[in-house]
Each structure stands twice: as C-alpha cells, then as structure tokens.
Design an enzyme around this catalytic site. Structure first.
Site, short mmCIF file in Angstrom:
data_model
loop_
_atom_site.label_atom_id
_atom_site.label_comp_id
_atom_site.label_asym_id
_atom_site.label_seq_id
_atom_site.Cartn_x
_atom_site.Cartn_y
_atom_site.Cartn_z
CG ASP A 115 -2.18 -0.74 1.05
OD1 ASP A 115 -3.07 -0.19 0.39
OD2 ASP A 115 -2.28 -1.87 1.55
CG ASN A 143 -7.72 -0.63 6.35
OD1 ASN A 143 -7.20 -1.13 7.33
ND2 ASN A 143 -9.01 -0.79 6.05
CB CYS A 164 -10.17 -2.22 12.64
SG CYS A 164 -10.78 -3.14 11.21
CG HIS A 165 -15.61 -0.14 11.65
ND1 HIS A 165 -15.08 0.54 10.59
CD2 HIS A 165 -16.07 0.80 12.51
CE1 HIS A 165 -15.22 1.84 10.78
NE2 HIS A 165 -15.81 2.03 11.94
CG HIS A 193 -8.27 -6.43 8.29
ND1 HIS A 193 -7.91 -5.77 7.14
CD2 HIS A 193 -9.10 -5.60 8.96
CE1 HIS A 193 -8.50 -4.58 7.12
NE2 HIS A 193 -9.22 -4.45 8.22
CG ASP A 254 -12.53 -6.57 8.00
OD1 ASP A 254 -13.22 -6.35 7.00
OD2 ASP A 254 -12.49 -5.82 8.98
#
Lengths: 451, 451
Positions: A115, A143, A164-165, A193, A254
């Site tokens: 990324d 992210n 994070c969710h 994740h 995730d």
C-alpha cells in the site's frame, strides 16, 4: 469540569466518519469546549462537513468549535489528537486496477502490491506531527492499519493507536444465535483483520456451546435461506464456520472475509462460502453496491446541507455511534476508563509475535494511557497458518516500501495463488505500474542493480 | 594413539553411503581399531555391504571390525556414533504418489504432506538411543534433515548433527568459472536446502566479481549450450542466476533446485530454468535416470560381491570421499580439528531464527564439540521470502506430526500453488491417504472434533 481538547481529522471528507465523530463529541459532556479541525484536500466536501457539523452541534446546543483547512500543517497545530481517516486512491482506482488484472486472467484483483501511497501518507502525517504536535496521539482509522501502525511506531516517535470495525462481528454472532448483544463479553486478539474469538461469554457462561448448537441445528437452513442485508453480512457464513471448525476458534469480522484463497476463486465459489446474493463484500456484484451506497450517503448529506430547514438531529439521531475514537479520547484526557479493541505495539501482550509488531487486542484506556491486556497465546495452528504468515507479509510490505525494490513487488505477484506463470506476473506488474495514478510508485520501485 | 570407537549405520543398505563411510574410516588411521555395525531391515543388502566392507578393509590392511544386524537395539549397544541414513518409503513409492497426484491435475508431485514416516523413524531411533546409548552422537544423514533434526533436539536429549551434500555446489561454481576449488574459501549459512553464499573468496580475494564477469560474458552461451552431465547439475543454471540477481547472494545446492513454484510449472519451463536435457533433477525425465543410476550401482556392487577375485580397492579407489561424517567423528574423539557444514540448533548463531531451530552453517569441530560460528545475519529479503516462510512450513510439519491433525494436511495441499480448488484438495488428499503404503498415516491423521 470538562476538558477542552483540539482534535484534527485528516481525510475529513469521509463524510459519514466525520459526522459520527461530531455526534460522539456533542454527546460527550466531559469534552465540552473542544475544537475540531477538519482537513482534506477536497475543498467542496470540507465545506459541507464543516457546515453540517456546526449545524448539528448547534441544534444540540453542544459547546464545540469547528475549523476547516486544506493545509495539513495548520490542522496539526496545537493538536492533542489526530485522527487519520484518509485513503489515497479511491474505490474507482481500485476498480481500474481490478479491471486491468482481469485482462491478465485474475479474478477480482487477486494481487497484493503493498500500500505504497497510503503508507507514505501515514508516514508524512506522523513526520509532520513530530515537528508540530509531537505529544499528540495519532488515532489511525485508515487502512492498512496493521502495516501502517507498525511502520509508524518503528520509524517515528508518535504514539499511534489503530482502530477498525471488524471486532463488532461478535455482536452479529450474538444477535444471530439469539443472545442479547449487551449481555455478552468476549475477547478476540490477533492482528488487524486476523482476530480470533478466544472468549465468548453470555450472562457469565461460556456461549460457545450455544454457538455450536445453533450451527448444528440451524446452520444448514441459514446457509440455504439467508440473504445478506448488506455486503459485509458474512459473519455466520459457511466460510466463517468452516474456519471455526478448522481452528477451534471463531474468526471475527474481516478475518472471515479473507481466510484462504480457495474461498475466493470465482463468483459461484464465493456465493457458496459467503452467501447470496453477492458472495460477500469482495465481488464484482458487491463492490459497486458498496460504492454506490457511499455515494448515496454523500448525496443525502449534500441535500441536507442545501436545506437549511432540515433537522440534522432528526436525520442523524442523538445516540452515540459505536465508534471508539471519542471514548478513547475521553479515557485518556478525563480518566473516564473504558475497554477498547485497539491496535498497538505488542511488547509481549500476545505471545509469539515480536514486540515491535502492532497487534489487535483489548486494552484498558484511562489517564495512565492505552494499556493492552496480556492475552497470552493463540492456538499454534492459528499462529502457523494465519498470524505468522501474515506477519511475514507485513514485513515484506514494509521492506519493499523502504527499499523500493521492484523485485519484491514481482515476488508479491508471484505469491498470488492466482498467478499461473512467471511471464504472466512480469506482464501484469508492468501494466499495473504503467497505469494512470501509479506513476510515483513506478518511479520509486526499481529492480536490483544486477537484475 | 588411535581411538577405537563404535559406530552404527542405521539404514546401512544404502550401499554407496556405507562403502564411502568404510573407505573414510579405513583411511583415517586415528580411528584404527573401531567397530562398524551395519543395521538395516533388508537382510540381503546387509549381507552384501558387510562382505564388501570387510573385503575392502582387508585389501587395505585396515584395522576395523564389522558387524551386521536387523535388530536396531543390538546395533545401538555401546555406540559412540549413530549415523542415520535410512529413508522409509523409497523412490518407487514416491513415484506412485506422483502418478496419483498427476491424475488430480498436478505436475510432478506438487504436494507436500510432511514426512510422517521418516520423522517417526528418526524419533524412534533417538528414543532408542536415549535408553541404550544416551551419550552417543546422532549424525543425521537422511531427510528431512531440517524438520527431523529440529524435532529430535526439541523432543529428546540426544545430541544431533545433520549433514547434507548441497553445500558442495560452491565447488561447482568455482570449477565452472575457472577457479581452483582447493583455493577457495566460502560461507553459506541458512536452513538445510536453503543456504546462501555470503562469502566467496579465491586466493584471498572476493570472487563474486569473477562470478559476475562469467555471468555477463559467458552466461548466455552456457545456458544455450550446456548439457547437464548428471541430473543435479544445475548450480549455474538460469534459475540459480535468477535467484542470485533477485537476492544479491548466490543460492547453493538444493536451494537452487527449489526457489519459487514458477520455475517448476511444467517440463518446458523447467528446461528453460534448469537446462537440458532433463530440466533439473525433479522431472519425469530425470527421476527415473537417478533411480536407475542408483540401481546400476547396486548391480555393480552385487557383481563385485559375487566375484571374490575382483579388487575392491581398484573398484572404489583409495581416496577419501568428500563426506563429512568421519572427519567430524575424528575431530570429536581425537581433537583433529576441522571446519564442517553442519545442521545444529541455532542458539543465536544465525540472527532472526529462534534458538531451538536447527540451522545449517559452518562449525569448528574438535574435542570441545561441534561449535557453530556466529555468522550474523542474512539479507532481510532472503529471510522474509525464503528462510522465514520455510521455518513456518517446518513448524507446521512438526505441529501436524505431533497432533495428527488431518486438516493441517489439507491446508498443506491447499497451500500448493498447483491446487486450483478446495474440492480438488480434498479429493487428492483422500486418494493419497488411501494409497498402499500410507495406511498408518491415514490411521494417525484425523480431522478436528468439530469438522
């Protein structure tokens, strides 16, 4: 006595996020008098957020001040908290990349190139903070949380906490199997994740047997008949239960969405594992809906902005969100203690992971700081098949980010289970780096000298 | 004064190995008076080895005594050194497994199931040694060296040293580029079958520039025209140089043979990367030749055994082999110090690898023991793309060996880059475990309770 702080939102154009934050601040009396500075490069969106925030706070009579700027340095000045929610290269660029890889034979992306753009932005923000507000907390809500937070805690002196969710998935489990979400307690440590439900307790009793019973008696019927009501509705999917039966702990959020490559080979396979009608959030059916939904929300906010008579409290409600940012801030500055699911440097909290790697786990947050619980171990099979391989991938991402070694990008492409030959990998990487929007990456990444 | 020892060879039916060992013992005066006990379950082969060994020693007038037994406990009695060279399930079984996976769409094997039978045998031998000869050294000359030696050093109190042939590849490099093998020094640490040339010195000077020059001026011509003279002749192949250019260090021996999946997709690809006429040792063309060659050597030994007038010294020569076993024994018992390439528990010698993992590196061997050199680090890219992923694979092999968890075998199959779907993995695993010769493994490996 409330404590007034200054918090800046980097990437404030993410309308839903910014207004949620404003709501939580308005409804947290102990932070009355605080300033919120919205920063984004999208001037138009910034105006909208600023107006809506001020109106919403006004309707509630909350004592908050709002600023807006496109100048990051100005946003950071005197900050106590910086919330990073920016995402460079949006959904449309991601789609263009997927379209390109499809031409090379890949199904729905299928390639991981690190990324570069987002990690670089995170690092730029943290470097600015070192100069301008070195004591502020950086709350990372963009992210890649795992790679980004690890990089920043190694490379800068800034205190970073990633959020994070995914962990809310545990409440979906509770609701689906008929438990009261407010009566459960739980623990799900791991990497972002990649978290696993080590404890699942309902009204003081282990609730795993209830989950097992639900799977045994209602699972098949659920998988046959359940139609997802949103693209991310996969917490009780076949894929989740398959992973649970393989590992003995339920994967949360995730984590489910990923698993192994074999859940993701094509749309029919994804529908089998993740359910109808979209086969989970990562398909050619689901993603456009997800993006359209985001755009619909923006349109609704635009409408509200242009209708000065509309009641924003009516539109957005007056309940706190389930987001953790404001609760963590309130804990840190006012000692209003809470327990949160955070991403912070491990330093021994999760066994078998190096100390300088950012892990996701529960933490107590109060005036003493963000103190993770020492959660001990995850089962060795989860460590060896999921957590440690992902740790290595993160380290490879960071090494390639730091060295700009193009052969590591090529290795990433080769490492994709969808890649069928060396030449295919070379060709798709060439084409990806030649794409519009990827030129800085193409410039930065070079093959080793002897290549 | 020579020191007489007792050494047992487990799996002595490996004729070439056993006779090489006898040769080296005969030519090592400081071990005169020693006993060699050959142990194997193949009575016929055992007779042959025993006769040839006694005759060869007799021709040379060497003072050695030879025994033979099919009883492992008897072989271990009073042992100072145990050399394990056994390999359960031979080349023919491996071929049958490849034929079966081919029916499921795999090219040349393509699946790794761990080494249940061989690791179990290694553990049985070491457990017997704990009872019978607890102070003896176990010299592990059978595969899997990496997994087996790590397991034994963790699970037993036996001193284990693993040996392999891969590192001799460095002399092939020297010869090929025109250097005198006896004038080079070098270092190539890592894991077994995963070692990298950190130092390559000829007559006191860094020889890497000579290698670079050879590649630049003669590489293309060599790859176009070179025809391998034996199946393992791949040390200077395109694949080796490709890995070198990717990593900056030359891969040595079996390291070359592996690399990434993309060198191994089909015969044409393998010929491109590993050369004519066989595409390296691991193809449908090469493997039968390799096995036929082994069988030809057995036939030749049988002929010699049946011809009492044949001169064995003439047949086998009177030069020491390049094997390390006897040199290490001589160092340990007589303080005749030497430097060897060994596989021993890391304990800090190679940075970034846990202490209880067996690594391959140079060691000084003398009366003080087998003392590895602290070689420091390998480049992070090699660690992250080769060494650490292989460490995780070894740990998964050992965990599945210890738990008998069939879902970990399934995961191994899924992890194969050649596997195209979940159902294919399930089917090929079922068929492999139902094969003749795999029934104990099928019995041992069970799916988790909730599967």
């Amino acid at each position: 006595m409330p404590t007034a702080i200054r918090v800046s939102v980097i990437g404030a154009g993410s309308a839903q996020f910014s207004l949620g934050l404003v709501k939580d601040l308005c409804l947290t009396a102990s932070l009355a008098g605080s300033q919120v500075c919205f920063m984004d490069i999208d001037q138009e969106r910034l105006e909208m957020i600023h107006k809506l925030a001020a109106r919403y706070a006004g309707e509630l009579g909350a004592d908050l001040r709002f600023e807006r700027t496109t100048d990051r340095a100005a946003a950071l000045r005197d900050c106590d908290f910086v919330i990073h929610t920016a995402y460079v290269q949006g959904h449309h660029h991601a789609r263009a990349m997927r379209d390109l890889t499809a031409k090379h034979g890949y199904y729905y992306g299928g390639i991981h190139l690190g990324d570069f753009y987002n990690i670089r932005l995170m690092l730029d923000v943290a470097r600015d903070m070192e100069r301008i507000c070195p004591d502020a907390w950086l709350i990372m809500s963009g992210n890649p949380v795992f790679t980004g937070c690890t990089h920043l805690t190694r490379e800068t002196s800034i205190k970073v906490c990633g959020l994070c969710h995914g962990h809310y998935g545990v409440y979906e489990i509770a609701r689906t199997i008929g438990l009261e979400p407010q009566h459960i307690t739980w623990q799900a440590p791991g990497l972002n994740h990649n978290i696993w439900l080590t404890h699942f307790i309902s009204e003081g009793q282990d609730a795993y047997p209830l989950l097992d019973e639900w799977i045994a008696t209602q699972g098949e019927e659920y998988w046959r008949s359940h139609v997802a009501n949103r693209t991310h509705d996969i917490q009780l999917s076949r894929a989740a239960v398959h992973q649970y039966h393989m590992y003995g702990l339920f994967p949360i959020g995730d984590t489910v969405r990923r698993g192994g490559w074999w859940y993701h080979t094509d749309l029919a396979t994804k529908k089998h594992w993740f359910g109808e009608p979209w086969g989970g959030p990562d398909t050619e059916l689901a993603r456009p809906l997800f993006v359209a939904d985001l755009e619909k929300r923006i349109a609704e906010m635009t409408r509200l902005t242009n209708d000065p008579k509309a009641s924003l409290v009516e539109a957005f409600g007056r309940e706190k969100t389930t987001e953790q940012q404001v609760g963590i801030i309130d804990g840190l500055v006012n000692d209003n203690e809470g327990q949160f699911q955070v991403n912070v440097p491990n330093q021994g909290a999760l066994e078998g992971i190096p100390g300088d790697v950012v892990v996701e786990l529960p933490a107590l947050v109060n005036r003493k700081g963000i103190q993770p619980l020492r959660v001990g171990t995850l089962p060795p099979k989860i460590m060896l098949e999921h957590v440690l391989p992902e740790w290595l991938q993160m380290e490879r991402d960071l090494l390639s980010f730091k060295t700009g070694d193009r052969s590591m990008l090529l290795w990433h492409v080769l490492d994709s289970h969808q890649t069928r030959s060396y030449d295919q990998a070379v060709a798709v990487l060439d084409d990806l780096l030649a794409m519009e929007g990827n030129s800085e990456m193409a410039e930065r990444y070079r093959f080793p000298e002897k290549w």
